[in-house]
Design an enzyme around this catalytic site. Structure first.
Site, PDB file in Angstrom:
ATOM      1  N   ALA A  18      11.417 -19.746  12.163  1.00 37.95           N
ATOM      2  CA  ALA A  18      11.517 -18.760  13.456  1.00 37.95           C
ATOM      3  C   ALA A  18      10.320 -19.045  14.273  1.00 37.95           C
ATOM      4  O   ALA A  18       9.092 -19.721  13.817  1.00 37.95           O
ATOM      5  CB  ALA A  18      11.261 -17.306  13.027  1.00 37.95           C
ATOM      6  N   ALA A  21       6.883 -17.913  13.308  1.00 36.13           N
ATOM      7  CA  ALA A  21       6.029 -18.700  12.586  1.00 36.13           C
ATOM      8  C   ALA A  21       5.602 -19.923  12.800  1.00 36.13           C
ATOM      9  O   ALA A  21       4.577 -20.348  12.551  1.00 36.13           O
ATOM     10  CB  ALA A  21       7.113 -19.004  11.293  1.00 36.13           C
ATOM     11  N   ARG A  23       4.699 -20.757  16.037  1.00 35.09           N
ATOM     12  CA  ARG A  23       3.736 -20.686  17.219  1.00 35.09           C
ATOM     13  C   ARG A  23       2.362 -20.274  16.510  1.00 35.09           C
ATOM     14  O   ARG A  23       1.417 -20.525  16.876  1.00 35.09           O
ATOM     15  CB  ARG A  23       4.142 -19.932  18.015  1.00 35.09           C
ATOM     16  CG  ARG A  23       5.243 -20.550  19.258  1.00 35.09           C
ATOM     17  CD  ARG A  23       5.531 -19.570  20.400  1.00 35.09           C
ATOM     18  NE  ARG A  23       5.935 -17.989  20.078  1.00 35.09           N
ATOM     19  CZ  ARG A  23       5.219 -17.408  20.095  1.00 35.09           C
ATOM     20  NH1 ARG A  23       3.766 -17.295  20.307  1.00 35.09           N
ATOM     21  NH2 ARG A  23       5.628 -16.031  19.616  1.00 35.09           N
ATOM     22  N   TYR A  63      16.946 -21.117   1.136  1.00 34.04           N
ATOM     23  CA  TYR A  63      15.665 -20.161   0.855  1.00 34.04           C
ATOM     24  C   TYR A  63      15.677 -19.965  -0.627  1.00 34.04           C
ATOM     25  O   TYR A  63      14.509 -19.880  -1.362  1.00 34.04           O
ATOM     26  CB  TYR A  63      15.939 -18.851   1.688  1.00 34.04           C
ATOM     27  CG  TYR A  63      16.253 -19.015   3.030  1.00 34.04           C
ATOM     28  CD1 TYR A  63      15.652 -19.941   3.846  1.00 34.04           C
ATOM     29  CD2 TYR A  63      17.009 -18.181   3.597  1.00 34.04           C
ATOM     30  CE1 TYR A  63      15.820 -20.157   5.314  1.00 34.04           C
ATOM     31  CE2 TYR A  63      17.398 -18.266   5.025  1.00 34.04           C
ATOM     32  CZ  TYR A  63      16.642 -19.247   5.683  1.00 34.04           C
ATOM     33  OH  TYR A  63      16.803 -19.315   7.258  1.00 34.04           O
ATOM     34  N   LYS A 102       7.412  -7.952  10.685  1.00 34.73           N
ATOM     35  CA  LYS A 102       7.788  -6.473  11.014  1.00 34.73           C
ATOM     36  C   LYS A 102       9.348  -6.514  11.754  1.00 34.73           C
ATOM     37  O   LYS A 102       9.592  -7.499  12.447  1.00 34.73           O
ATOM     38  CB  LYS A 102       6.756  -5.716  11.950  1.00 34.73           C
ATOM     39  CG  LYS A 102       6.578  -6.427  13.292  1.00 34.73           C
ATOM     40  CD  LYS A 102       7.765  -6.371  14.220  1.00 34.73           C
ATOM     41  CE  LYS A 102       7.294  -7.516  15.344  1.00 34.73           C
ATOM     42  NZ  LYS A 102       8.548  -7.772  16.054  1.00 34.73           N
ATOM     43  N   ARG A 168      17.593 -11.105  18.644  1.00 35.70           N
ATOM     44  CA  ARG A 168      17.222  -9.548  19.149  1.00 35.70           C
ATOM     45  C   ARG A 168      18.515  -8.919  20.037  1.00 35.70           C
ATOM     46  O   ARG A 168      18.420  -7.775  20.174  1.00 35.70           O
ATOM     47  CB  ARG A 168      16.081  -9.791  20.236  1.00 35.70           C
ATOM     48  CG  ARG A 168      14.715 -10.067  19.611  1.00 35.70           C
ATOM     49  CD  ARG A 168      13.610 -10.552  20.464  1.00 35.70           C
ATOM     50  NE  ARG A 168      12.594 -10.932  19.809  1.00 35.70           N
ATOM     51  CZ  ARG A 168      12.263 -11.942  19.182  1.00 35.70           C
ATOM     52  NH1 ARG A 168      13.367 -12.902  19.412  1.00 35.70           N
ATOM     53  NH2 ARG A 168      11.159 -12.214  18.549  1.00 35.70           N
ATOM     54  N   ASP A 180      12.073  -4.353  17.584  1.00 35.57           N
ATOM     55  CA  ASP A 180      11.344  -5.489  17.918  1.00 35.57           C
ATOM     56  C   ASP A 180       9.908  -5.301  18.439  1.00 35.57           C
ATOM     57  O   ASP A 180       8.864  -5.757  18.145  1.00 35.57           O
ATOM     58  CB  ASP A 180      12.237  -6.322  18.868  1.00 35.57           C
ATOM     59  CG  ASP A 180      11.651  -7.774  19.047  1.00 35.57           C
ATOM     60  OD1 ASP A 180      11.274  -8.541  18.105  1.00 35.57           O
ATOM     61  OD2 ASP A 180      11.330  -8.248  20.338  1.00 35.57           O
ATOM     62  N   TYR A 238       5.602  -8.091  31.220  1.00 35.37           N
ATOM     63  CA  TYR A 238       5.028  -7.813  30.005  1.00 35.37           C
ATOM     64  C   TYR A 238       3.914  -6.872  30.349  1.00 35.37           C
ATOM     65  O   TYR A 238       3.185  -6.850  31.258  1.00 35.37           O
ATOM     66  CB  TYR A 238       4.190  -9.218  29.948  1.00 35.37           C
ATOM     67  CG  TYR A 238       3.651  -9.102  28.324  1.00 35.37           C
ATOM     68  CD1 TYR A 238       3.960  -9.333  27.479  1.00 35.37           C
ATOM     69  CD2 TYR A 238       1.945  -9.192  28.541  1.00 35.37           C
ATOM     70  CE1 TYR A 238       3.196  -9.241  26.218  1.00 35.37           C
ATOM     71  CE2 TYR A 238       1.256  -8.925  27.683  1.00 35.37           C
ATOM     72  CZ  TYR A 238       1.794  -8.955  26.207  1.00 35.37           C
ATOM     73  OH  TYR A 238       1.035  -8.945  25.172  1.00 35.37           O
ATOM     74  N   THR A 258      -1.192  -8.194  21.292  1.00 35.60           N
ATOM     75  CA  THR A 258      -0.976  -9.709  21.263  1.00 35.60           C
ATOM     76  C   THR A 258      -2.261 -10.350  21.930  1.00 35.60           C
ATOM     77  O   THR A 258      -1.986 -11.413  22.724  1.00 35.60           O
ATOM     78  CB  THR A 258       0.308 -10.261  21.777  1.00 35.60           C
ATOM     79  OG1 THR A 258       0.450 -10.035  23.401  1.00 35.60           O
ATOM     80  CG2 THR A 258       1.520  -9.578  20.972  1.00 35.60           C
TER      81      THR A 258
END
Length: 329
Positions: A18, A21, A23, A63, A102, A168, A180, A238, A258
């Site tokens: 994902a 992960a 970034r 997986y 999460k 999403r 999210d 944002y 963030t």
């Protein structure tokens, strides 16, 4: 374990590739001393090989194949929320400690099942709310006396619309704004408000085309009447903030959830005739989150407290959803 005995390094595998992960988490694992990246898995072999070469680890197709590896004792799960229950269950059954993005799962019942399973097996199960591990929040708690008795907590977390192909927008994969981004203000309210929180009301705006909630608000209260007013969504410019409003002033955190690693947070304290801005040190919340995960692996006491926090969060999210007025938009 004696205090002077170094802890063994966690050997981590990653289930999925994902964006979060790639970034943020994989670069931190590679450089962090408490963990070592052993392998990453994707259902797409070429993608697994490409990212494994980039981050210096083994590539695994599928997986289950990663969970079967004996050289891994922990996994990071950045899969869509609708896949968490299945693959966290598989990981725990394989004897792996689990750091999962999460939310832990999409329902309270599933979260209860996973926490109980981790407890029975003596394994760490941690929900990856990285913001909790930034030092600015402890600094805020230390400054809270400046604003007197807390009356109101407010928080907003909104982001621009995700790519239309994102999970999403998919109900089956656990999409939606509440799971999210809404989980962040809810978790922040629990961080700063004492005791259990009651959901007084909520509203969720659902996109008719996809069936997922794209925005929402919630009003919560403590037993003593301190309220939390929370807003979230991904139809927004944002915004990532929270504030504590007290009897003698207001304290606000403009980059709450963030902050970049190099960012030096500025906390604002507004009082009757004075505005104070306190610049705090930069901090690496991703690396700190990895350290916290390692601590949970090595401490039964830490694991127990994490389980309680996981269930409080899952129950609160479910209560918001049940209380919400649903509108189309």
């Amino acid at each position: 374990m004696p205090k002077d005995t170094p802890r063994p390094v966690l050997r981590i595998g990653v289930l999925g590739c994902a964006d979060i992960a790639v970034r943020r988490i994989l670069p931190a694992i590679v450089e962090h001393p408490s963990v070592r990246l052993v392998a990453l898995a994707s259902r797409d072999r070429a993608r697994a090989e490409r990212l494994a070469a980039r981050f210096g680890c083994a590539a695994v197709t599928g997986y289950k194949a990663l969970l079967d590896r004996e050289d891994i004792n922990a996994v990071y799960v950045p899969l869509p929320p609708g896949m968490h229950h299945e693959w966290v269950t598989e990981a725990l059954a394989a004897g792996k400690h689990v750091l999962v993005e999460k939310p832990l799962s999409t329902t309270y019942a599933q979260s209860v099942e996973l926490v109980a399973m981790a407890g029975r097996l003596g394994l760490a199960l941690t929900e990856n709310f990285m913001f909790l591990h930034h030092s600015q929040h402890e600094a805020v708690r230390a400054m809270a006396g400046e604003i007197g008795e807390l009356r109101v907590f407010t928080s907003s977390f909104g982001v621009p619309p995700p790519d239309p192909s994102s999970f999403r927008h998919d109900v089956r994969l656990g999409g939606g704004a509440l799971l999210d981004v809404g989980v962040y203000p809810l978790r922040a309210a629990q961080l700063h408000l004492a005791g259990e929180l009651d959901v007084l009301g909520a509203c969720l705006r659902v996109d008719e085309a996809t069936g997922v909630d794209v925005a929402g608000s919630a009003l919560l209260s403590t037993a003593t009447g301190v309220t939390a007013q929370l807003d979230f969504g991904f139809q927004h410019a944002y915004r990532s903030v929270y504030a504590l409003w007290g009897s003698r002033g207001r304290l606000s955190v403009p980059r709450a959830f963030t902050p970049p690693r190099e960012h030096r947070p500025v906390v604002r304290i507004e009082q009757q005739d004075r505005l104070t801005e306190v610049t705090l040190p930069a901090d690496h919340q991703v690396g700190n989150a990895l350290d916290a995960f390692a601590s949970a692996v090595h401490s039964e006491t830490v694991r127990a407290s994490l389980g309680e926090a996981l269930l409080r969060q899952a129950l609160l999210v479910e209560q918001v959803r049940k209380a919400a007025r649903v509108v189309s938009g």
